[in-house]
Design a protein around this motif. Structure first.
Motif, PDB file in Angstrom:
ATOM      1  N   ARG A  96     -15.020  18.888 -18.810  1.00 45.67           N
ATOM      2  CA  ARG A  96     -16.185  18.984 -17.925  1.00 45.67           C
ATOM      3  C   ARG A  96     -16.489  17.615 -17.307  1.00 45.67           C
ATOM      4  NH1 ARG A  96     -21.238  21.292 -20.654  1.00 45.67           N
ATOM      5  NH2 ARG A  96     -19.791  23.013 -20.798  1.00 45.67           N
ATOM      6  N   GLY A  97     -16.376  16.563 -18.115  1.00 45.78           N
ATOM      7  CA  GLY A  97     -16.615  15.211 -17.614  1.00 45.78           C
ATOM      8  C   GLY A  97     -15.632  14.840 -16.523  1.00 45.78           C
ATOM      9  N   TYR A  98     -14.368  15.238 -16.705  1.00 44.69           N
ATOM     10  CA  TYR A  98     -13.367  14.971 -15.674  1.00 44.69           C
ATOM     11  C   TYR A  98     -13.724  15.710 -14.394  1.00 44.69           C
ATOM     12  CZ  TYR A  98      -9.335  15.292 -12.776  1.00 44.69           C
ATOM     13  OH  TYR A  98      -8.526  15.264 -11.681  1.00 44.69           O
ATOM     14  N   ALA A  99     -14.132  16.971 -14.508  1.00 43.48           N
ATOM     15  CA  ALA A  99     -14.484  17.754 -13.325  1.00 43.48           C
ATOM     16  C   ALA A  99     -15.657  17.114 -12.576  1.00 43.48           C
ATOM     17  CB  ALA A  99     -14.816  19.188 -13.730  1.00 43.48           C
ATOM     18  N   ILE A 100     -16.657  16.653 -13.298  1.00 45.39           N
ATOM     19  CA  ILE A 100     -17.798  15.990 -12.660  1.00 45.39           C
ATOM     20  C   ILE A 100     -17.350  14.689 -11.994  1.00 45.39           C
ATOM     21  CG2 ILE A 100     -20.008  14.826 -13.105  1.00 45.39           C
ATOM     22  CD1 ILE A 100     -20.416  16.974 -15.361  1.00 45.39           C
ATOM     23  N   GLY A 101     -16.548  13.910 -12.699  1.00 46.82           N
ATOM     24  CA  GLY A 101     -16.022  12.673 -12.128  1.00 46.82           C
ATOM     25  C   GLY A 101     -15.206  12.925 -10.867  1.00 46.82           C
ATOM     26  N   THR A 102     -14.422  13.996 -10.879  1.00 50.27           N
ATOM     27  CA  THR A 102     -13.621  14.356  -9.717  1.00 50.27           C
ATOM     28  C   THR A 102     -14.510  14.662  -8.513  1.00 50.27           C
ATOM     29  OG1 THR A 102     -11.816  15.193 -11.073  1.00 50.27           O
ATOM     30  CG2 THR A 102     -11.955  16.040  -8.836  1.00 50.27           C
ATOM     31  N   LEU A 103     -15.567  15.405  -8.745  1.00 49.71           N
ATOM     32  CA  LEU A 103     -16.496  15.703  -7.653  1.00 49.71           C
ATOM     33  C   LEU A 103     -17.131  14.430  -7.101  1.00 49.71           C
ATOM     34  CD1 LEU A 103     -18.241  18.923  -8.997  1.00 49.71           C
ATOM     35  CD2 LEU A 103     -16.604  18.743  -7.107  1.00 49.71           C
ATOM     36  N   LEU A 104     -17.455  13.501  -7.987  1.00 47.76           N
ATOM     37  CA  LEU A 104     -18.026  12.227  -7.540  1.00 47.76           C
ATOM     38  C   LEU A 104     -17.019  11.419  -6.722  1.00 47.76           C
ATOM     39  CD1 LEU A 104     -20.003  11.201 -10.741  1.00 47.76           C
ATOM     40  CD2 LEU A 104     -20.953  11.967  -8.549  1.00 47.76           C
ATOM     41  N   ILE A 105     -15.755  11.424  -7.136  1.00 45.49           N
ATOM     42  CA  ILE A 105     -14.713  10.726  -6.373  1.00 45.49           C
ATOM     43  C   ILE A 105     -14.582  11.325  -4.985  1.00 45.49           C
ATOM     44  CG2 ILE A 105     -12.207  10.352  -6.205  1.00 45.49           C
ATOM     45  CD1 ILE A 105     -12.225  10.062  -9.300  1.00 45.49           C
ATOM     46  N   ILE A 106     -14.550  12.647  -4.910  1.00 41.46           N
ATOM     47  CA  ILE A 106     -14.416  13.314  -3.610  1.00 41.46           C
ATOM     48  C   ILE A 106     -15.623  13.017  -2.728  1.00 41.46           C
ATOM     49  CG2 ILE A 106     -14.317  15.575  -2.480  1.00 41.46           C
ATOM     50  CD1 ILE A 106     -12.566  16.467  -4.912  1.00 41.46           C
TER      51      ILE A 106
END
Length: 116
Positions: A96-106
């Motif tokens: 879940r943390g990776y998914a949130i981080g990915t959204l922030l990167i995008i």
């Protein structure tokens, strides 16, 4: 950046990401063989280095036309592409943390490329 320059930049990103996946595959081959002398491992390392070399030449050529600060922000996509691809290729977990981080990167990439 023009559409062609964006496509060119994304091509560099995807080429680098594929090199990372080959490095992971080489690591797996080394682990299985118990040695760096494994033909399969050396082959994976060789192809990964060739891919990195091609990507570097394309990147240098791109930078003839595009400011580094504009193009480089796209490299953050490697932090998105590689873990997702490794999930499908190697069964690595996506948290879940990776998914949130990915959204922030995008979101950061959109802001940087649109307003930067």
């Amino acid at each position: 950046m023009t559409v062609l320059q964006i496509v060119w930049t994304l091509a560099c990103v995807f080429i680098i990401a594929s090199g990372q996946l080959l490095f992971k595959k080489a690591g797996i081959e080394i682990q299985l063989a118990g040695t760096w002398g494994s033909f399969r491992a050396l082959l994976m390392v060789f192809f990964a280095l060739v891919i990195y070399g091609v990507a570097t030449l394309l990147w240098i050529n791109l930078l003839r036309y595009v400011a580094l600060n504009r193009a480089y922000s796209f490299m953050a996509l490697c932090f998105v592409i590689v873990p997702i691809a490794s999930h499908f290729a190697f069964g690595e977990a996506i948290t879940r943390g990776y998914a949130i981080g990915t959204l922030l990167i995008i979101c950061g990439l959109i802001v940087a490329s649109r307003f930067g």
